[in-house]
Design an enzyme around this catalytic site. Sequence first.
Site, short mmCIF file in Angstrom:
data_model
loop_
_atom_site.label_atom_id
_atom_site.label_comp_id
_atom_site.label_asym_id
_atom_site.label_seq_id
_atom_site.Cartn_x
_atom_site.Cartn_y
_atom_site.Cartn_z
N LYS A 1 0.99 -1.13 0.01
CA LYS A 1 0.16 0.26 -0.55
C LYS A 1 0.92 1.51 0.10
O LYS A 1 0.03 2.14 -0.58
CB LYS A 1 -1.38 0.16 0.86
N GLU B 1 -2.04 6.19 8.78
CA GLU B 1 -2.56 6.48 7.74
C GLU B 1 -4.02 7.82 8.22
O GLU B 1 -4.52 6.93 9.90
CB GLU B 1 -2.97 6.10 6.12
N HIS C 1 -14.16 -2.97 10.09
CA HIS C 1 -13.14 -2.06 8.91
C HIS C 1 -13.61 -3.68 8.11
O HIS C 1 -12.91 -3.88 6.95
CB HIS C 1 -11.70 -2.34 9.50
N LYS D 1 -15.71 -5.67 5.46
CA LYS D 1 -17.11 -4.76 4.29
C LYS D 1 -18.52 -5.64 4.84
O LYS D 1 -18.55 -6.83 4.42
CB LYS D 1 -16.93 -4.94 2.85
#
Length: 340
Positions: free
Chosen positions: A123, A210, A245, A247
């Site tokens: 990432k 992040e 976190h 879906k």
Amino acid sequence: MPTKKRKIRKLLVANRSEISIRVMRAATELGISTVAIYSLEDRFALHRYKADESYLVGDGKGPIEAYLDIQDIIRIATEADVDAIHPGYGFLSENPDFADACEAAGLIFIGPDGDTMRSLGSKVAARKLASAAGVPVMPASDPLPTLPDGADRIRQLALEIGYPIMVKATWGGGGRGMRVIESADGLIDLVDQASREAASAFGNGEVYLEKLVRNARHVEVQVLGDHHGTIVHLFERDCSIQRRHQKVVERAPAVFLDDEARAFLCEQGLKIARTANYRNAGTVEFLQDADSGKVYFIEVNPRIQVEHTVTDWVTGIDLVQAQIRIAEGGRIGDPESSGV
């Protein structure tokens, strides 16, 4: 460069459970024989019996570790005389060393190659590529130093980004290796927890920080690329409804996007895929700040995703079959060779 067409006669699925069965169904419909692997604990699992052949993997290793044993998977594939390996999702699906090992063994890896995974599966590396392509990115750090020696540096990076933040696994997905961090209290413990979880799930404990957007919409763009230089998108999926976190509900189209916003988002996904010379199936993920409307790139999943069936339904395209045909050398735009 275009690849020479190579017919897949026999396919090994380097995974288990639902995704293994899903890939086997797609392969069977294409007339391809299937091979399953299973850990000792999974010897009675359904996916073993859905395959034409099945083999014990991992030589007595644990139920997770067995499916991360690259050397043994390659051994089984070689002895079973398969042409290709599909990694599914999770486990080794985003491991560039596995893609390289398949290539070295003369096997077709159904997914992007190892170099592409290194530039997108990480990432942190993907953010740098997106930024170079002119795509807006979320403020974030480089991979964090290891604990305990790196604790002071981690505290400094957290302050530079500004709370609230998230710690996220550099490799892998599915919400594993993620924690929300509201303040410096507990920062180091949460980073350590995320790193340990990532190591267990993906075989790599590297994590990074992040910026957290509280009122965010999560949208992902499905892309496909062939070996002839053609890259297309199959529109977006809205995955904003999540729990821990993970879906929970995925839908398409994203109803909060108008035509202009949808076109912009899909074009940003294509920019990244083109810059990476992407091949096979992948998903480019974005966050939209619901308050400001700004869109930020967050990551690429260089693999098939759990929720790919949403796109199957709205486009009428079987993404797993498209993956297989593209890996054989099929050309997007020719339904006979790619299904797209």
